[in-house]
Design a protein around this motif. Sequence first.
Motif, short mmCIF file in Angstrom:
data_model
loop_
_atom_site.label_atom_id
_atom_site.label_comp_id
_atom_site.label_asym_id
_atom_site.label_seq_id
_atom_site.Cartn_x
_atom_site.Cartn_y
_atom_site.Cartn_z
N VAL A 171 0.42 -1.32 0.23
CA VAL A 171 0.27 -0.46 -0.02
C VAL A 171 0.94 1.20 -0.13
O VAL A 171 2.12 1.48 0.73
N LEU A 172 0.48 1.86 -0.95
CA LEU A 172 0.92 3.50 -0.71
C LEU A 172 -0.01 4.45 -0.50
O LEU A 172 -1.02 4.92 -0.72
N VAL A 173 0.86 5.65 0.15
CA VAL A 173 0.04 6.87 0.83
C VAL A 173 1.21 8.21 -0.12
O VAL A 173 2.30 8.16 0.00
N GLU A 174 0.69 8.35 -1.08
CA GLU A 174 1.26 9.83 -1.67
C GLU A 174 0.46 11.19 -1.29
O GLU A 174 -1.31 11.28 -0.99
N LYS A 175 1.22 11.96 -1.90
CA LYS A 175 0.22 13.88 -1.33
C LYS A 175 -0.59 13.48 -2.06
O LYS A 175 0.12 13.27 -3.79
N LEU A 176 -1.07 13.82 -2.30
CA LEU A 176 -2.46 14.12 -3.28
C LEU A 176 -2.40 15.82 -4.36
O LEU A 176 -2.42 16.39 -3.23
N LEU A 177 -2.06 15.46 -5.19
CA LEU A 177 -1.36 16.50 -6.22
C LEU A 177 -2.82 17.44 -6.10
O LEU A 177 -4.13 16.30 -7.23
N LEU A 178 -2.93 18.54 -6.07
CA LEU A 178 -4.04 19.74 -6.33
C LEU A 178 -3.80 20.82 -7.11
O LEU A 178 -2.47 21.58 -6.76
N THR A 179 -4.76 20.94 -8.05
CA THR A 179 -4.16 22.64 -8.62
C THR A 179 -4.69 23.44 -7.87
O THR A 179 -5.36 23.19 -6.45
N ALA A 180 -4.34 24.99 -7.96
CA ALA A 180 -4.92 26.18 -6.88
C ALA A 180 -5.80 26.21 -6.56
O ALA A 180 -6.26 26.54 -5.94
N ASN A 181 -7.20 25.59 -7.60
CA ASN A 181 -8.47 25.88 -7.72
C ASN A 181 -9.03 24.71 -7.07
O ASN A 181 -10.34 24.72 -6.62
#
Length: 302
Positions: A171-181
């Motif tokens: 299992v991997l836990v990664e940071k969720l990539l999000l745009t400026a919006n």
Amino acid sequence: MYKKIVDHIYREYTLANRILKFFYIFYYNITVDYMVIKIRFFRTFGFFPNLSNPKTFNEKIQWIKLNYMNDSKGIYADKYLVREYVGNTVGIKYLIPLVFQTKDLSKVIEEVLPDFPCILKVNHSSGNVFIIKDKRKHDLENTKKHLRFQLRQNFYHLNREVQYRDITPRVLVEKLLLTANGEIPEDIKIHCFHGVPKFIQIDTSRFNEHKRSMYDVDWNFLDFKWKKEKGNEIPKPDNLNEMLRIAKDLSAPFLYTRVDLYNVENKIFFGELTFTPGSGYLAFETIDIDLAWGKELDLLTK
């Protein structure tokens, strides 16, 4: 091993479910690869693939599964192990921050999750991810039920993609990539033939109204549908040349590779390497497009 499986099925399943279970065991675990591939290909396209002299892109993907994929490709298909290859080849700055990884699902508890949005996924399958925007409000136990099922699966059995066969599940836990919006960024998938980027696939709104736009490397819009609904034309990214360079470097050793990237506020992140997209069962809008893509792939060069 099979005696234990048979005993379990007789104890736990009704007669009808026993028959179905034995069929799946035979089809997915015992039937030879080329038979499974031919049957699935016929069901998808309406004709059997020519595996000795393939012409279309999807036929050539089947040839790759049978003749080119092997256990050594597993380190590139493994979403955890591939990080070392990416870091050494193009630089660690392109890696999505990894928060936690484990082979033991019991260690996935709220305390190991970050206070910022993250994604939970396994390293040995495709497409299934779980988004956690607030760990205090998320039903982690329900997510772990799904992860437990995925960890028990061998992704190879489904479509005979050998590169997944011997991956050690984790299992991997990664940071969720999000745009400026605060939105999920587009998937940018660069199709590379013999280490040369040729086509760019942009997938938008993957978790609701999934659409797909296709471009050549000069950002000319290619007006055809490939499995998903056609998306609208998208402005050319300012850092397109950087993305193409990354794709070229990462795909250099291989016959064909799809290099998946994300572009978040002009910063590029690596997603994964895919050698057999859709396992070779993604129908193009016309057979002519399938043949044109197939011409880009010379199976005799490596």
